[in-house]
Structure formats: C-alpha cells, structure tokens
Write an enzyme that holds these catalytic residues in place. Structure first.
Site, short mmCIF file in Angstrom:
data_model
loop_
_atom_site.label_atom_id
_atom_site.label_comp_id
_atom_site.label_asym_id
_atom_site.label_seq_id
_atom_site.Cartn_x
_atom_site.Cartn_y
_atom_site.Cartn_z
N GLU A 1 0.85 -1.21 0.00
CA GLU A 1 0.00 0.00 0.00
C GLU A 1 0.88 1.25 0.00
O GLU A 1 0.62 2.22 -0.73
CB GLU A 1 -0.91 -0.01 1.24
CG GLU A 1 -1.78 1.23 1.34
CD GLU A 1 -2.54 1.31 2.67
OE1 GLU A 1 -3.06 0.29 3.13
OE2 GLU A 1 -2.58 2.41 3.24
N ASN B 1 -2.31 -5.54 9.01
CA ASN B 1 -3.32 -5.17 10.02
C ASN B 1 -3.57 -6.32 10.99
O ASN B 1 -3.87 -6.10 12.15
CB ASN B 1 -4.60 -4.67 9.34
CG ASN B 1 -5.43 -5.78 8.75
OD1 ASN B 1 -6.22 -6.38 9.43
ND2 ASN B 1 -5.23 -6.07 7.47
#
Ligand code: DC
Length: 500
Positions: free
Chosen positions: A128, A222
C-alpha cells in the site's frame, strides 16, 4: 468454555468489495475466453489466494509479463505509472483499489504537484505504501516512528498522510514530533475506520477474556497489528493463527473465556471454522441433534433416547408452538416488528421434565391444538422469532447434555453436535401416525386426507422459508423410519452415538 467474537473483525469494506469484483470479473473473462491476472496476491490470505488461483486467476509481479486480457489492481493500490503501463499495453483494467487508499493517492498526487514534501507514516515495504509513494514519483519520505523525522528536509511545506492500517497513537506521535520542527505542515489522518474499529474492539475484548486468538495471514500487516495490541494485554495468552488447523499446535484447556478477532483480509468462513472447532474441541457436555419433517417420529424417538441416555430432552417445536399460542391469545400482529419484539421480550419459555412452561404455566395440551398447528409455520418463519428461540436453545445446550429435536438443530442451533440425525418417513406414513395420535386424544373429527394436506403444506413452508429452512446438515445421518419401529430407531441412534 465460552468463545466471544470481537465486535468488529474480519473482512473490511474495501477487501469485501475487491473480492466480489474479482470473482465477477473472473467470470466475465472466462466467458470471453480471456486471461485474467492479478498484480501480486489479491489479499494477504493464502486460502483465498489459492481459491482464486484454482478458479483461473493468474498471479503476475509486473505488467511486463502480461500480453493480453485483464489486470486486477488489488485493494492495496499501485503506483500511478502502472495505470499508464496497463493502458499502453491495451490491457483491460479492473481497479479494486480500496476507496480509502485511493483518497490517499489523490492527496499525495495533488500536494506533490503543489511542491510539498510528502511524508507517509507507514511501513516502507508494504505494497500500500509503495503504491502511495508511486503517486509522488517515489519522492515521499516513509517513516515509522518520531525518531525517523530527522531525515525530512525543511525546505518545503510538508504533506503528511498515513498508511490506512497504522495505529492512531503512533501516527499522532509522529505528527506531534513533526509539528515541533516544521511550521508549514498539512496533516491528513488517513487511517481507515475499519482498522480503528478492529483495533479498539480487539483491545477491549482482550481485557475481558483469558486468551485471545487472532486469525489472519502472516503477511497481513493489520492482522499483525491486532496481535501486537492483544499481546499488550495478554502477553502469554495471545495466539496468532492463519486457519483452524493451527489450533492443533496449542491447548486452550485452561481458559474459561476465549476471545476471537481477525484481520481485515480474513474471510468469514475461516472465522466460523475456527469458532466451531474450538467449541467442538473444548465443550464438555454432549449434544445429539435430531431434525426432520413433521410426523417423522422425532419427538417420540428423541424423548425415549433422552430417557435412556440421561440427557435433557429439548423439543424446539414445542417452543415455537408455545410462542404461537401466546401470539394467538394476545392477537399480536406478526408483521408489526415493534409489537412482536415487545412480546418476545416479555415471554419466558422453560422446559421442565419434558414439559413446556410458558410464562410459568404448563401449556403442553394447549400447544397441540389445530389452531396452533396451522399457524406455527408462519410464526417460525420470522427472523426475530428464530433469533430469540435459537439463542435460548443454544443457551440450554451449553449447560446440559441434550437431545434436541427440530428443523434446524444440526444446521443452525448446534452446528457442532456430536451426532446429527435426519429422520424421514413417507407422507402417507406420517399422516397415518398423526391420525392415530389424534384419534387417541379427543380431536378425532379431522380426516386422514386433511392431515395429509396439512403435513404437505407444513413441509413446504418449513423447507422453503428464507431463514433457517428445513434441510439436512451435510454431516447428518439419514434414517428413514417408514418401516422401522420406534425402538429400532432409538437403538440405531444409540449405537451411532456410542461410536462418535
Ligand atoms: O415439531 P413440531 O411439529 O412440533 O414443530 C412445530 C413447528 O415449528 C413446525 O411447523 C416447524 C417449526 N419448527 C422450526 O421451524 N424449527 C424448529 N427447530 C422446530 C420447529
């Protein structure tokens, strides 16, 4: 042992949308006879990636390797240049970049063109972040702690963004440190709400349980953040797993409450598998689930079986009937949700010595009338009713050895039952049994043909309702009772149970 799922866990909005779109585009490509590629694994979850590959998705590291067909940009997003490369090669673009990531790319693109220095709070190797940095010519400074800020020049104003999965306190600390040294600074908190929600829920749950299990890919940033947060509260009792087989590597025996959370790229079915496996492995009481259509002999057989095994017999049909009786008596409008909910809140159903007690009164006879029988399927089809009764049934089964019969016991109420039986019998046989039963009692006016019609229409309603329809659980044992005596069926189930 009690297993509690965190308030927020699993697939986030962006990943859910990306997966749905990928499946849809894979179908489209297949029907056109074209290849479809994904630039890197679509999400950080090996099971999902393998599933997609087995359905024809080809993994590619660069656009260079692709000659024709479609290219999926995953939810993490990619550098701006990749869009140009895809266009130049005349490839079909399928963009599943998460809308929250897209927003960061736009900010970075705009402020870079306005001559700001771009600061990205995140992990430099995460796709990302690599993607975001690719919207400012890879000129951005990627930092992960306040100690890194000395690298940032002060010749231009700063634009600060964050990787979507950063912990909020870390982002705030970095911003505070930057503000001490830079006066012209534009800050965008681009941490996504799903991440915050999952992190807060994991922290909250960690404080209420004896152990935490965090489900998600080893490479999912995450998920690893959730592991880190849970370990702060439960340093020796947090377990990171990718799927249910990993549960074999440790024991949860000494815990009475176990919490579960899962990263944003963990599909629901994996969370369910893990919860089911824990429930099944660590449950100390026994469960026998018996399902089947009306008149297949369920209640007679289940009652006898319960007596012989010493288990508690739970007739869930009687619970639906008791509620129907109350609805009829109170003349409640089934389709007025508030009215129905109020009735559900005010109703208490107990089972004592195989007898059904409605709000303190024995109603065993009243619930068997023709009026209740012809209305119960309608009541049992309502979502609020089912939620309430399934919860009650699960509660009883969590504290007792039970034989429970009904329509959705093996599929919904006790999906991890030690034994699941599906009893059937021909419609003629079931009608004959019911006729004999009614003749014994006082309600003998009804004809055999009428009973047959009622059974057929109840079968239809039970099998075709939207919520928890009558279907055999895939792991149930089918027994056709048409030509068997009650005793034969009971013995058959007993011997099946002894073998589990
Ligand atoms: O088993 P019975 O005929 O007493 O059940 C009465 C009704 O309740 C039947 O029409 C279907 C419904 N029922 C249900 O939907 N789910 C259950 N677990 C048990 C019964």
């Amino acid at each position: 042992m009690k297993v509690v799922l965190a308030k927020h866990s699993g697939f986030c909005f962006g990943v859910q949308k990306a997966i749905e779109k990928a499946f849809q585009e894979m179908d489209n490509s297949k029907s056109r006879g074209e290849d479809i590629y994904s630039l890197g694994p679509l999400i950080h979850n090996n099971q999902v990636v393998e599933d997609l590959q087995s359905r024809g998705l080809i993994l590619s590291d660069t656009v260079d390797e692709i000659e024709s067909g479609s290219v999926i940009i995953r939810s993490h997003g990619v550098p701006k240049q990749i869009y140009t490369d895809i266009k130049n090669k005349d490839l079909q673009l399928v963009d599943t970049t998460c809308p929250f990531v897209k927003r960061i790319q736009k900010i970075v693109d705009q402020y870079h063109r306005d001559h700001y220095t771009i600061v990205i709070v995140g992990s430099a190797t995460h796709p990302e972040v690599i993607g975001i940095n690719g919207w400012c010519g890879h000129d951005g400074y990627v930092i992960q702690s306040p100690e890194d800020i000395h690298r940032i020049p002060s010749d231009r104003p700063l634009c600060v963004v964050s990787q979507t999965t950063m912990p909020i306190p870390l982002f705030e600390n970095v911003v505070a440190a930057l503000k001490k040294q830079h006066t012209n600074i534009k800050v965008f908190n681009t941490i996504c709400l799903a991440t915050q929600d999952r992190q807060e829920a994991a922290l909250e749950l960690s404080q209420q349980v004896d152990a935490m299990i965090v489900i998600g890919g080893r490479h999912s940033s995450n998920t690893q953040k959730l592991v880190e947060l849970c370990r702060r509260i439960l340093p020796n009792d947090t377990y990171a797993i990718e799927h249910s087989v990993d549960l074999d590597q440790f024991s949860l025996e000494n815990y009475s409450v176990v919490g579960i959370t899962a990263g944003a790229s963990t599909p629901n079915y994996i969370i369910k598998e893990v919860m089911n496996k824990i429930e099944k492995s660590y449950r100390s009481n026994k469960q026998i689930a018996i399902d089947g259509p009306a008149g297949a002999g369920k209640s007679t057989i289940a009652k006898k079986l319960a007596k012989e095994t010493g288990f508690l017999y739970i007739d869930t049909g009687a619970m639906y009937r008791a509620l129907t009786l109350k609805i009829l008596e109170k003349n409640v409008n089934l389709y007025d949700q508030a009215e129905l909910q109020q009735l559900l809140n005010e109703t208490k159903i107990d089972i004592r010595n195989d007898q059904i007690i409605l709000d303190g009164n024995l109603v065993e006879e009243e619930i068997r009338t023709a009026e209740v029988t012809s209305n119960v399927s309608k009541v049992a089809a309502l979502r609020d009713v089912r939620n309430k009764l399934v919860e009650m049934q699960q509660q009883i089964a969590s504290n007792n050895d039970v034989v429970m019969d009904g329509r959705d016991i093996g599929t919904v109420v006790l999906p991890n039952a030690d034994l699941k039986v599906f009893l059937t019998a021909s419609v003629d046989e079931r009608a004959k049994r019911r006729y004999a039963e009614l003749k014994e009692s006082s309600q003998s006016k009804i004809t055999l043909e009428e009973i047959k019609r009622t059974i057929q229409s109840r079968d239809y309603e039970d099998e075709n309702r939207e919520i928890n329809p009558l279907i055999p659980a895939s792991d149930s044992v089918h027994i056709d009772t048409t030509k068997l005596t009650i005793e034969e069926v009971v013995q058959k189930i007993k011997s099946l149970f002894e073998k589990v």
